[in-house]
Motif scaffolding. Structure first.
Motif, mmCIF file in Angstrom:
data_model
loop_
_atom_site.group_PDB
_atom_site.id
_atom_site.type_symbol
_atom_site.label_atom_id
_atom_site.label_comp_id
_atom_site.label_asym_id
_atom_site.label_seq_id
_atom_site.Cartn_x
_atom_site.Cartn_y
_atom_site.Cartn_z
ATOM 1 N N UNK A 184 61.716 48.722 32.866
ATOM 2 C CA UNK A 184 62.633 47.972 33.735
ATOM 3 C C UNK A 184 63.310 48.915 34.728
ATOM 4 N N UNK A 185 63.808 50.053 34.238
ATOM 5 C CA UNK A 185 64.471 51.010 35.122
ATOM 6 C C UNK A 185 63.509 51.505 36.192
ATOM 7 N N UNK A 186 62.264 51.769 35.817
ATOM 8 C CA UNK A 186 61.267 52.238 36.776
ATOM 9 C C UNK A 186 60.979 51.184 37.829
ATOM 10 N N UNK A 187 60.904 49.923 37.424
ATOM 11 C CA UNK A 187 60.649 48.836 38.370
ATOM 12 C C UNK A 187 61.741 48.771 39.431
ATOM 13 N N UNK A 188 62.986 48.880 39.009
ATOM 14 C CA UNK A 188 64.086 48.821 39.967
ATOM 15 C C UNK A 188 64.178 50.092 40.794
ATOM 16 N N UNK A 189 63.850 51.241 40.212
ATOM 17 C CA UNK A 189 63.888 52.503 40.953
ATOM 18 C C UNK A 189 62.901 52.476 42.122
ATOM 19 N N UNK A 190 61.764 51.804 41.934
ATOM 20 C CA UNK A 190 60.782 51.698 43.024
ATOM 21 C C UNK A 190 61.356 50.923 44.203
ATOM 22 N N UNK A 191 62.353 50.097 43.950
ATOM 23 C CA UNK A 191 63.006 49.308 45.000
ATOM 24 C C UNK A 191 64.324 49.972 45.431
#
Length: 54
Positions: free
Chosen positions: A10-17
């Motif tokens: 989840x953290x990685x998904x948001x970090x990409x944005x």
């Protein structure tokens, strides 16, 4: 997938944005995951907060 692995995903998904999750959001995500709710549900919930804020 463990809870920690799901949180990392989840953290990685948001970090990409370019969105950094607050500790409160991470904890909320952890609580949801431990209740066996899907990762996509967590992402939708957090995204809805960002949409409503700005």
């Amino acid at each position: 997938m463990s809870t920690d692995e799901k949180i990392a995903s989840i953290k990685a998904s948001f970090a990409m944005e370019d969105m950094i999750l607050t500790p409160e959001e991470i904890e909320r995500g952890r609580m949801i995951i431990e209740k066996k709710i899907d990762v996509e549900d967590v992402v939708r919930e957090i995204t809805s907060r960002y949409v409503s804020v700005g």
